[in-house]
Design a protein around this motif. Structure first.
Motif, PDB file in Angstrom:
ATOM      1  N   UNK A   2       0.850  -1.240   0.129  1.00 55.60           N
ATOM      2  CA  UNK A   2      -0.019  -0.066  -0.088  1.00 55.60           C
ATOM      3  C   UNK A   2       0.809   1.095   0.039  1.00 55.60           C
ATOM      4  N   UNK A   3       0.404   2.448  -0.618  1.00 55.08           N
ATOM      5  CA  UNK A   3       1.089   3.520  -0.479  1.00 55.08           C
ATOM      6  C   UNK A   3       1.160   3.810   1.171  1.00 55.08           C
ATOM      7  N   UNK A  56       1.246  -2.297  16.343  1.00 56.65           N
ATOM      8  CA  UNK A  56       1.003  -0.716  16.413  1.00 56.65           C
ATOM      9  C   UNK A  56       0.674  -0.332  15.116  1.00 56.65           C
ATOM     10  N   UNK A  57      -0.253   0.458  14.913  1.00 57.09           N
ATOM     11  CA  UNK A  57      -0.485   0.771  13.362  1.00 57.09           C
ATOM     12  C   UNK A  57      -1.635   2.196  13.691  1.00 57.09           C
ATOM     13  N   UNK A  58      -1.793   2.534  12.149  1.00 57.62           N
ATOM     14  CA  UNK A  58      -2.544   3.699  12.019  1.00 57.62           C
ATOM     15  C   UNK A  58      -4.148   3.189  11.650  1.00 57.62           C
ATOM     16  N   UNK A  59      -5.157   3.943  12.231  1.00 53.83           N
ATOM     17  CA  UNK A  59      -6.413   3.416  12.053  1.00 53.83           C
ATOM     18  C   UNK A  59      -6.812   3.645  10.482  1.00 53.83           C
ATOM     19  N   UNK A  74       2.529  -1.881   6.035  1.00 55.96           N
ATOM     20  CA  UNK A  74       1.226  -2.252   5.214  1.00 55.96           C
ATOM     21  C   UNK A  74       0.427  -3.413   5.668  1.00 55.96           C
ATOM     22  N   UNK A  75       0.891  -4.016   6.716  1.00 52.36           N
ATOM     23  CA  UNK A  75       0.117  -5.205   7.175  1.00 52.36           C
ATOM     24  C   UNK A  75      -0.969  -4.536   7.833  1.00 52.36           C
ATOM     25  N   UNK A 111     -11.277  -2.307  -2.404  1.00 50.43           N
ATOM     26  CA  UNK A 111     -10.359  -3.296  -1.686  1.00 50.43           C
ATOM     27  C   UNK A 111     -10.278  -2.584  -0.231  1.00 50.43           C
ATOM     28  N   UNK A 112     -10.575  -1.471   0.104  1.00 49.93           N
ATOM     29  CA  UNK A 112     -10.413  -0.799   1.380  1.00 49.93           C
ATOM     30  C   UNK A 112      -9.380  -0.123   1.833  1.00 49.93           C
ATOM     31  N   UNK A 113      -8.456  -0.031   0.747  1.00 51.39           N
ATOM     32  CA  UNK A 113      -7.208   0.672   1.184  1.00 51.39           C
ATOM     33  C   UNK A 113      -7.360   2.172   0.772  1.00 51.39           C
TER      34      UNK A 113
END
Length: 287
Positions: A2-3, A56-59, A74-75, A111-113
């Motif tokens: 993903x970007x 840990x990640x961004x919503x 990107x996971x 795809x939701x990205x």
């Protein structure tokens, strides 16, 4: 694949993951009554940590009862919205769905990205993704087409897997030209499974879903049926489905009607979603 998502790590996280830390009293065991913790809207881009897994990640998405996080590789991981379920800057919080009328969500692909405004299609990579048939290719294009063009990934179809070994040999996958293959009904012990095992290598990945045909990977609710019918062994599956449901036996026309009902990843079964995302990552992520 993903970007990249622009965000900062919560305090206390090192370059390879969260460092050990002393948690605040908010995370003390149940024998001590926990203090109230703030409720924080799960707005896109908010960076949090799920303490049970250390993820840990961004919503990137918040739906009824769940939140999806994307880490710096990107996971994606989906977690329940539970009280005191996350850490924000090292402190326990309860994530809640954003109130209606709040900030507008980032535009999403099917795809939701996160969509990349004004992005042009990248020149095609040497790597490829092969799928088993035309219907498979059309479904992948419908849901992941925007992502694939940004990544420069071309999808081709095989019309079956019997010739897969010679196709892989001819493609000659390597570090700069990886090959990913999606196979229908990939069940251990079957002919398809043995073929997949024979061609899998460091630079060639074969994955599959459990469905007899790609039609079955579309959620029944999305096409207005209770379930996909069972078709007797030896009978053409698509034709048997049409007969059981009283649909015309023109399978090409029926498939186009099914495809129109698919508007996003939400219309597909998780077993297919995960496999396609795995293949896109495989052919695009550089070690």
């Amino acid at each position: 694949m993903r970007p990249p998502v622009s965000h900062h790590r919560p305090s206390g996280e090192g370059p390879t993951g969260p460092r050990s830390r002393t948690y605040s009293p908010d995370l003390t065991p149940g024998w001590k009554k926990p203090k109230p913790v703030p409720e924080v809207p799960a707005e896109p881009g908010l960076v949090v940590e799920e303490p049970g897994t250390g993820f840990c990640g961004a919503v990137i998405r918040c739906e009824a009862g769940t939140v999806t996080l994307e880490d710096r590789f990107g996971k994606h991981r989906v977690f329940p919205l539970e009280p005191r379920g996350f850490l924000l800057e090292g402190k326990a919080v309860t994530l809640v769905r954003p109130a209606s009328g709040g900030p507008v969500r980032p535009a999403r692909t099917a795809s939701g990205s996160v969509a990349v405004p004004g992005a042009r299609a990248r020149v095609a990579r040497a790597g490829r993704i092969y799928v088993e048939g035309r219907h498979d290719a059309e479904l992948v294009e419908k849901v992941w087409g925007d992502d694939l063009r940004v990544e420069g990934v071309v999808v081709e179809y095989l019309e079956g897997v019997d010739d897969l070994p010679s196709i892989v040999d001819g493609f000659a996958p390597g570090p700069d030209a990886k090959l990913g293959v999606l196979v229908d009904h990939l069940v251990p012990g079957t002919k398809e499974w043995r073929i997949a095992q024979s061609v899998t290598s460091e630079h060639a990945l074969v994955v599959g879903h459990p469905y007899i045909d790609i039609w079955e990977a579309v959620k029944p609710s999305s096409v207005g049926i209770a379930a996909w019918p069972r078709v007797p062994h030896g009978q053409d599956w698509k034709t048997g489905v049409c007969r059981a449901l009283g649909w015309p036996e023109n399978t090409g026309a029926v498939w186009q009607a099914i495809l129109k009902r698919v508007t996003s990843y939400r219309d597909l079964e998780p077993e297919l979603l995960g496999r396609v995302e795995e293949l896109i990552d495989f052919v695009t992520v550089t070690p």
